[in-house]
Design an enzyme around this catalytic site. Structure first.
Site, mmCIF file in Angstrom:
data_model
loop_
_atom_site.group_PDB
_atom_site.id
_atom_site.type_symbol
_atom_site.label_atom_id
_atom_site.label_comp_id
_atom_site.label_asym_id
_atom_site.label_seq_id
_atom_site.Cartn_x
_atom_site.Cartn_y
_atom_site.Cartn_z
ATOM 1 N N ASP A 31 54.959 42.419 42.659
ATOM 2 C CA ASP A 31 53.981 42.787 43.469
ATOM 3 C C ASP A 31 53.740 44.272 43.346
ATOM 4 O OD1 ASP A 31 51.870 42.587 45.844
ATOM 5 O OD2 ASP A 31 52.441 40.433 45.841
ATOM 6 N N ASN A 32 52.658 44.755 43.658
ATOM 7 C CA ASN A 32 52.463 46.128 43.766
ATOM 8 C C ASN A 32 52.236 46.367 45.317
ATOM 9 O OD1 ASN A 32 49.782 45.626 44.416
ATOM 10 N ND2 ASN A 32 48.826 46.711 42.695
ATOM 11 N N PHE A 80 49.408 35.105 40.563
ATOM 12 C CA PHE A 80 48.599 34.892 41.661
ATOM 13 C C PHE A 80 47.799 36.397 41.963
ATOM 14 C CE2 PHE A 80 51.588 32.152 43.200
ATOM 15 C CZ PHE A 80 50.619 30.834 43.484
ATOM 16 N N GLY A 82 45.967 39.840 42.238
ATOM 17 C CA GLY A 82 44.636 40.124 41.853
ATOM 18 C C GLY A 82 44.074 40.550 43.091
ATOM 19 N N LYS A 84 41.012 39.673 46.144
ATOM 20 C CA LYS A 84 40.302 38.342 46.100
ATOM 21 C C LYS A 84 39.231 38.475 47.359
ATOM 22 C CE LYS A 84 43.556 37.094 49.847
ATOM 23 N NZ LYS A 84 44.661 36.226 50.117
ATOM 24 N N SER A 124 39.722 29.527 41.130
ATOM 25 C CA SER A 124 39.045 29.545 42.122
ATOM 26 C C SER A 124 37.808 28.726 41.939
ATOM 27 C CB SER A 124 38.435 30.878 42.676
ATOM 28 O OG SER A 124 37.477 30.737 43.932
ATOM 29 N N TYR A 149 33.997 39.152 42.208
ATOM 30 C CA TYR A 149 35.327 38.277 42.248
ATOM 31 C C TYR A 149 35.168 36.949 41.462
ATOM 32 C CZ TYR A 149 38.428 34.873 44.218
ATOM 33 O OH TYR A 149 39.599 33.905 44.281
ATOM 34 N N LYS A 153 37.236 35.560 37.966
ATOM 35 C CA LYS A 153 37.942 34.342 37.794
ATOM 36 C C LYS A 153 37.596 33.660 36.587
ATOM 37 C CE LYS A 153 40.870 34.699 41.184
ATOM 38 N NZ LYS A 153 42.563 34.839 40.844
ATOM 39 N N PHE A 218 28.089 32.790 60.159
ATOM 40 C CA PHE A 218 26.791 33.192 59.245
ATOM 41 C C PHE A 218 25.937 32.200 59.066
ATOM 42 C CE2 PHE A 218 30.191 36.547 58.643
ATOM 43 C CZ PHE A 218 29.392 37.665 59.002
ATOM 44 N N GLY A 294 24.434 34.530 48.985
ATOM 45 C CA GLY A 294 25.233 33.824 47.996
ATOM 46 C C GLY A 294 25.725 32.667 48.603
#
Length: 338
Positions: A31-32, A80, A82, A84, A124, A149, A153, A218, A294
């Protein structure tokens, strides 16, 4: 098995690492730490009952990936790592394509060099785009995701499918998940978003614990039962179990294996708010806001394929998702320590 988990200190990754360790696997976390904290690592070890190896690094560093895969004799990779956040991806498309698409290319190139051929990809439901029918079934054609995003994927799914055609001995699982929520039942591990939460449940939790004033919902004019958007919420522990089962059942089984991981039922935003109010014993302050561009009115998974082929199904309810989130948030109001 010896498993490399990229993004293993993040929300879904950390819960999956605990389940892997409990199942006796050797776990190497890469992991970074751009969206997670080092302080989760001792929690993973304590809850998993076994020490994971941690390497701080980036999946875009192909030489480092190759070195890890070789040195640790990795059998399988669960990917995992990325970026997101859907909204952020619209503002920063290049960063998303670099991390999510280029990063995965570097990782699978390193796997090819190290002769590692088992790959589980964290995909996803956004790859379906806007479908005319609900629930979403794996056999549906992929659509046109609305955000960079979602597009990232889908691009990775297409790259992995092409790779498996060219290298037929690879076993690749594309796990399409819906809306992961909840926390480890211990209350010591959960979702700890950096900055303002992008997802519903952690935002509600922060309102309930006093970190935020009010939840903006929303849209309350959708063609749904209560006018709010409907989604498929899945407990992160069920999702973690899904990764472990997929890894164990599909290892060295060539092909591209696609599974929806969801509860198979839809819940509205107000359903989630009400479940959380019940869990924390007080009303959660919310207000209605205009629809977001969207956002789809409603969708949920058909998860019967995973049940049939992997013997996996969800076992935890929406009430448990809310209770476990509140347990985590109330014990750790500021998330993990820095």
């Amino acid at each position: 098995m010896r498993v490399l988990v990229t993004g293993g200190s993040g929300y879904i990754g950390s819960h999956t690492c605990v389940q892997l360790l409990q199942n006796g696997h050797d776990v190497i976390i890469l992991d970074n730490l751009c969206n997670s904290k080092r302080s989760v690592l001792p929690v993973i070890e304590r809850l998993g009952g076994k020490h994971p190896t941690f390497v701080e690094g980036d999946i875009r560093n192909e030489a480092l990936m190759t070195e890890i895969l070789h040195d640790h004799a990795i059998d399988t990779v669960i990917h995992f790592a990325g970026l997101k956040a859907v909204g952020e991806s619209v503002q920063k498309p290049l960063e998303y394509y670099d991390n999510n698409v280029n990063g995965t290319l570097r990782l699978i190139s390193a796997m090819r060099a190290a002769n590692v051929k088992n790959f589980i990809f964290s995909s996803s439901a956004t790859v379906y785009g806007d479908q005319p029918k609900i629930p979403y079934v794996e056999s549906f054609p992929t659509g046109t995701p609305q955000s960079p995003y979602g597009k990232s994927k889908l691009m990775v799914e297409q790259i992995l499918t092409d790779l498996q055609k060219a290298q037929p001995d690879w076993s690749i699982a594309l796990l399409r998940y819906f809306n992961p929520v909840g926390a480890h039942p211990s209350g010591d591990m959960g979702e700890d978003p950096q900055g303002i939460p992008n997802n519903l449940m952690p935002y509600i939790a922060q309102v309930a614990v006093g970190r935020r004033d009010s939840l903006a919902i929303f849209g309350n004019d959708y063609p749904t039962e209560d006018g709010t958007g409907v989604r498929d919420y899945i407990h992160v522990m069920d999702l973690a179990d899904g990764h472990v089962v997929a890894m164990e059942k599909l290892a060295n089984k060539p092909g591209v294996h696609i599974y929806n991981l969801g509860a198979g039922v839809g819940n509205s935003v107000l359903d989630v708010v009400n479940a959380f109010s019940k869990a924390c014993g007080k009303p959660v302050n919310y207000h209605f806001a205009p629809r977001r561009e969207g956002d789809l009115p409603a969708y949920w998974a058909d998860a019967s394929k995973a049940d049939r082929e992997l013997n996996w199904r969800v076992t935890r309810t929406l009430d448990e998702m809310a209770q476990d989130t509140w347990h985590w948030q109330s014990r750790h109001p500021q998330g993990y320590p820095d």
